[in-house]
Design a protein around this motif. Structure first.
Motif, PDB file in Angstrom:
ATOM      1  N   ASP A 171       0.805  -1.219   0.000  1.00  0.00           N
ATOM      2  CA  ASP A 171       0.000   0.000   0.000  1.00  0.00           C
ATOM      3  C   ASP A 171       0.837   1.266   0.000  1.00  0.00           C
ATOM      4  OD1 ASP A 171      -2.415  -1.444   0.090  1.00  0.00           O
ATOM      5  OD2 ASP A 171      -2.237  -1.684   2.257  1.00  0.00           O
ATOM      6  N   ARG A 172       2.164   1.112  -0.004  1.00  0.00           N
ATOM      7  CA  ARG A 172       3.046   2.289   0.029  1.00  0.00           C
ATOM      8  C   ARG A 172       4.177   2.095  -0.980  1.00  0.00           C
ATOM      9  NH1 ARG A 172       5.268   3.643   5.679  1.00  0.00           N
ATOM     10  NH2 ARG A 172       5.422   1.384   5.906  1.00  0.00           N
TER      11      ARG A 172
ATOM     12  N   ALA B 124       6.058   3.894  -4.429  1.00  0.00           N
ATOM     13  CA  ALA B 124       6.273   5.048  -5.305  1.00  0.00           C
ATOM     14  C   ALA B 124       7.079   4.602  -6.514  1.00  0.00           C
ATOM     15  CB  ALA B 124       7.025   6.151  -4.564  1.00  0.00           C
TER      16      ALA B 124
ATOM     17  N   ASP C 282      -2.282   2.255  -8.196  1.00  0.00           N
ATOM     18  CA  ASP C 282      -2.291   2.965  -6.923  1.00  0.00           C
ATOM     19  C   ASP C 282      -0.860   3.168  -6.424  1.00  0.00           C
ATOM     20  OD1 ASP C 282      -3.022   4.170  -4.580  1.00  0.00           O
ATOM     21  OD2 ASP C 282      -3.679   2.330  -3.587  1.00  0.00           O
TER      22      ASP C 282
ATOM     23  N   ARG D 156       1.932   5.970  -4.545  1.00  0.00           N
ATOM     24  CA  ARG D 156       1.916   7.091  -3.605  1.00  0.00           C
ATOM     25  C   ARG D 156       2.599   8.335  -4.164  1.00  0.00           C
ATOM     26  NH1 ARG D 156       0.584   6.221   1.773  1.00  0.00           N
ATOM     27  NH2 ARG D 156      -0.924   4.519   1.860  1.00  0.00           N
TER      28      ARG D 156
ATOM     29  N   CYS E 138      -1.816  10.208  -7.500  1.00  0.00           N
ATOM     30  CA  CYS E 138      -0.776  10.614  -6.555  1.00  0.00           C
ATOM     31  C   CYS E 138      -0.075  11.872  -7.057  1.00  0.00           C
ATOM     32  CB  CYS E 138       0.245   9.482  -6.397  1.00  0.00           C
ATOM     33  SG  CYS E 138       1.130   9.073  -7.930  1.00  0.00           S
TER      34      CYS E 138
ATOM     35  N   CYS F 182       5.680  11.704   0.592  1.00  0.00           N
ATOM     36  CA  CYS F 182       4.577  10.847   0.137  1.00  0.00           C
ATOM     37  C   CYS F 182       4.653   9.412   0.632  1.00  0.00           C
ATOM     38  CB  CYS F 182       4.528  10.846  -1.386  1.00  0.00           C
ATOM     39  SG  CYS F 182       4.237  12.480  -2.111  1.00  0.00           S
ATOM     40  N   VAL F 183       5.852   8.899   0.860  1.00  0.00           N
ATOM     41  CA  VAL F 183       6.019   7.539   1.394  1.00  0.00           C
ATOM     42  C   VAL F 183       7.090   7.580   2.478  1.00  0.00           C
ATOM     43  CG1 VAL F 183       5.160   6.028  -0.434  1.00  0.00           C
ATOM     44  CG2 VAL F 183       7.417   7.050  -0.662  1.00  0.00           C
TER      45      VAL F 183
END
Length: 255
Positions: free
Chosen positions: A112-113, A115, A135, A137, A158, A236-237
């Motif tokens: 879920d994280r 980039a 999806d 980040r 994002c 962002c992450v």
């Protein structure tokens, strides 16, 4: 610096067997992850060092392959492969998806994280993942102010950061304007940083083979662009504060 582990990973994409470089931070828990795309020449030690530097900061990092384990130092051969690739969003997405699947399958990765950062052709691949609605980040690119198919940028979920040299003839002002117009029309959270006096691939250390015209290393802006990417990731992450302390000071590798 914290001890990291790194290994090569083989996976299929674009009809080839790709050979990526996966770097893991110390520890056993899940961590945010970064997909790293190389310049059109292909995966080299430059991107491998960047993956290692991110692992030292606490990220799982995969530097992905473009050319089936080959580095294309001949400009004509590189253009013959990259120009058709850049004209085919579905092929770029296929290459990106395959690498993303490898990164997601790594047990240390927090799915879920994630980039994506990339340079040149590798940056274009990251942007196409965003336009496909993946999806992510964050998406960070250097030398890759590429535009996509009409309307598809609206799928980007994002922030997008793009860096480009002011004197880059491959990504000239008209191309930059088209890219920013696309991002703005799509409602993307976007930023563009223009590095004054820099050419294309200004971030990349000098190479010992011929290159296409308009390429030139700019050490100061290379360092700045790396810091800008690290700032994007931190925003962002982020890696938690305890992991930052465990990972040591910010790495200077990857400039």
């Amino acid at each position: 610096m914290t001890t990291i582990t790194a290994r090569t990973v083989a996976y299929p994409a674009d009809g080839l067997t790709m050979i990526g470089h996966l770097a893991l931070p110390a520890g056993v828990g899940r961590r945010p992850a970064v997909l790293i795309g190389p310049e059109g020449m292909g995966l080299s030690d430059v991107e491998r060092r960047r993956a290692d530097a991110l692992a030292e900061l606490g990220y799982v990092a995969l530097a992905f392959d473009l050319h089936g384990g080959r580095y294309l130092g001949d400009p004509e051969e590189m253009l013959a492969r990259c120009l058709p690739l850049l004209a085919d969003p579905d092929r770029m997405r296929g290459i990106g998806h395959a690498a993303l699947d490898v990164l997601r399958a790594e047990p240390r990765t927090d799915p879920d994280r994630i980039a994506a950062i990339g340079y040149g052709t590798g940056g274009a691949v990251g942007l196409e993942l965003g336009r496909a609605g993946i999806d992510l980040r964050a998406i960070g690119t250097v030398n890759a102010t590429t535009t996509g198919r009409p309307g598809e940028a609206a799928r980007i979920r994002c922030p997008v950061w793009a860096g480009v040299g002011s004197e880059d003839p491959i990504m000239p002002p008209a191309q930059r304007d088209a890219f920013t117009a696309e991002m703005q029309a799509a409602g993307v959270d976007w930023r563009l940083t223009i590095y004054g006096g820099a050419l294309h691939a200004f971030h990349h250390p000098p190479v010992d083979h011929p290159t296409v015209p308009g390429i030139g290393h700019h050490p100061q802006h290379a360092r700045r662009a790396w810091r800008d990417i690290l700032d994007l990731l931190a925003e962002c992450v982020p890696v938690s504060e305890d992991l930052r302390h465990a990972s040591g000071k910010r790495s200077s590798a990857g400039h």
